[in-house]
Design a protein around this motif. Structure first.
Motif, short mmCIF file in Angstrom:
data_model
loop_
_atom_site.label_atom_id
_atom_site.label_comp_id
_atom_site.label_asym_id
_atom_site.label_seq_id
_atom_site.Cartn_x
_atom_site.Cartn_y
_atom_site.Cartn_z
N PHE A 40 0.83 -1.22 0.00
CA PHE A 40 0.00 0.00 0.00
C PHE A 40 0.86 1.26 0.00
CE2 PHE A 40 -2.14 3.38 2.40
CZ PHE A 40 -3.28 3.54 1.64
N THR A 41 1.85 1.29 0.89
CA THR A 41 2.71 2.48 1.01
C THR A 41 3.44 2.75 -0.31
OG1 THR A 41 3.02 1.93 3.32
CG2 THR A 41 4.56 3.52 2.40
N VAL A 44 1.12 4.34 -2.82
CA VAL A 44 0.90 5.77 -2.54
C VAL A 44 2.09 6.59 -3.04
CG1 VAL A 44 0.64 7.50 -0.71
CG2 VAL A 44 -0.62 5.37 -0.57
N ILE A 45 3.30 6.13 -2.71
CA ILE A 45 4.50 6.87 -3.11
C ILE A 45 4.62 6.86 -4.64
CG2 ILE A 45 7.05 6.95 -2.91
CD1 ILE A 45 5.51 7.74 -0.32
N LEU A 48 2.39 9.48 -5.98
CA LEU A 48 2.97 10.81 -5.76
C LEU A 48 4.10 11.08 -6.75
CD1 LEU A 48 3.11 10.97 -1.86
CD2 LEU A 48 1.50 12.11 -3.38
N LYS B 22 10.55 11.66 0.25
CA LYS B 22 9.52 10.63 0.12
C LYS B 22 9.64 9.56 1.23
CE LYS B 22 7.31 11.98 -3.61
NZ LYS B 22 8.13 12.61 -4.57
N PHE B 25 7.67 10.78 4.09
CA PHE B 25 6.23 10.63 3.86
C PHE B 25 5.81 9.16 3.96
CE2 PHE B 25 2.22 10.67 1.52
CZ PHE B 25 1.58 11.66 2.25
N SER B 26 6.70 8.25 3.53
CA SER B 26 6.41 6.81 3.67
C SER B 26 6.18 6.45 5.13
CB SER B 26 7.58 5.97 3.17
OG SER B 26 7.80 6.20 1.83
N VAL B 29 2.76 7.46 6.10
CA VAL B 29 1.78 6.50 5.57
C VAL B 29 1.77 5.24 6.45
CG1 VAL B 29 1.10 5.09 3.58
CG2 VAL B 29 2.03 7.37 3.21
#
Lengths: 117, 185
Positions: A40-41, A44-45, A48, B22, B25-26, B29
């Motif tokens: 999932f992560t 998302v990345i 982005l 990033k 940000f990971s 998440v």
């Protein structure tokens, strides 16, 4: 935990003054857990990065367009200047007629209008 | 992943994410995915659409990070995004299904049980999902906050941006709906 017990917890959780702080943990231990799938992560990345790549692509395109327009505009301006100079050299004036390639002689025009030659 | 980010506070992660890191940000998440899953899946059911909405929550968060001033906790900010997106999705489904059928979109939510360890656990999750899906979305969101997130009524009101009185009255209305539903199960 039996379904009856789960139902009791649900009923309790709706009472306004009931302390629900521990409920998620109890439910999780009973198999009522929620999560997203594997990777999932990363997804998302990935989304982005896709967005920023598109943005980078857009910026690149705009820059190229500006550059191309600048080059075309410069070439166009140079062509106009050369045209004006050559006109001046040939016609010795910048009059409207010389721009259209019509002679300034009135007589010629009259003869043309009368005879058609 | 950088080990330091595992121990980093939310503020540090937000600052690093704003600089385009990033990895930071990971970590956000990873830290909040379960919380978002409880809200999104509790509201929409365990379906592939929930996964998409979950991703959307974090994409929206990333895009709105420059506007995050830190007045509220990061978890509250994420929760608000999750709530807004799920409620919008429910509205969208209702509109879509009302065009093609007389059934509400909510009824189309799939309830799948992922890897049940045993029958009792499977049953427990089924009971919770059935109860949640039987509720009207405006009552369901409050029950999700209380039951799955463990929020107090005050926290629920703050997260949803509702007056405390409204939350309490919705809870009592939800109680009426639930009494009937739990009797049938």
């Amino acid at each position: 935990m039996k379904p009856e017990e789960i139902k009791r917890i649900i009923s309790e959780s709706i009472k306004g003054d009931y302390d629900t702080g521990k409920i998620p943990e109890i439910l999780e231990n009973e198999g009522v857990s929620y999560d997203f799938g594997k990777g999932f992560t990363e997804k998302v990345i990935g989304r982005l990065s896709g967005i920023s790549l598109t943005m980078k692509g857009d910026a690149e395109f705009r820059r190229s367009l500006n550059f191309a327009f600048y080059r075309i505009a410069l070439t166009g301006a140079a062509a106009i200047v050369i045209l004006l100079i050559s006109l001046f050299l040939m016609q010795d004036s910048f009059s409207f007629n010389s721009l259209l390639g019509i002679g300034d002689s009135v007589d010629e025009s009259i003869v043309y209008l009368i005879t058609g030659f | 992943m950088k080990e330091s980010y595992r121990l980093a506070g939310d503020d540090e992660l937000v600052k690093a994410s704003l600089k385009g890191d990033k990895l930071a940000f990971s970590e956000i998440v990873n830290r909040y995915r379960k919380m978002v899953a409880r809200t999104v899946k509790g509201m929409l059911g365990d379906s592939v659409y929930s996964e998409d909405i979950g991703q959307e929550v974090f994409v929206n968060l990333y895009n709105s990070l420059p506007e995050f001033r830190g007045d509220a906790k990061l978890s509250t900010y994420i929760q608000r995004i999750a709530v807004n997106l799920t409620l919008n999705e429910i509205k969208r489904r209702k509109r879509f299904f009302s065009m093609f059928s007389h059934k509400g979109g909510d009824e189309m939510s799939e309830i799948e049980i992922a890897d049940p360890e045993n029958e009792e656990k499977r049953e427990a999750k089924e009971v919770v999902n059935k109860v949640l899906m039987s509720l009207d979305p405006k009552f369901r969101i409050i029950v999700v906050m209380r039951l799955l997130q463990g929020y107090s009524t005050k926290e629920t009101a703050e997260t949803l941006g509702l007056p405390l009185g409204t939350v309490l009255s919705r809870l009592s209305r939800a109680q009426e709906q639930l009494k009937e539903m739990l009797g049938k199960l």
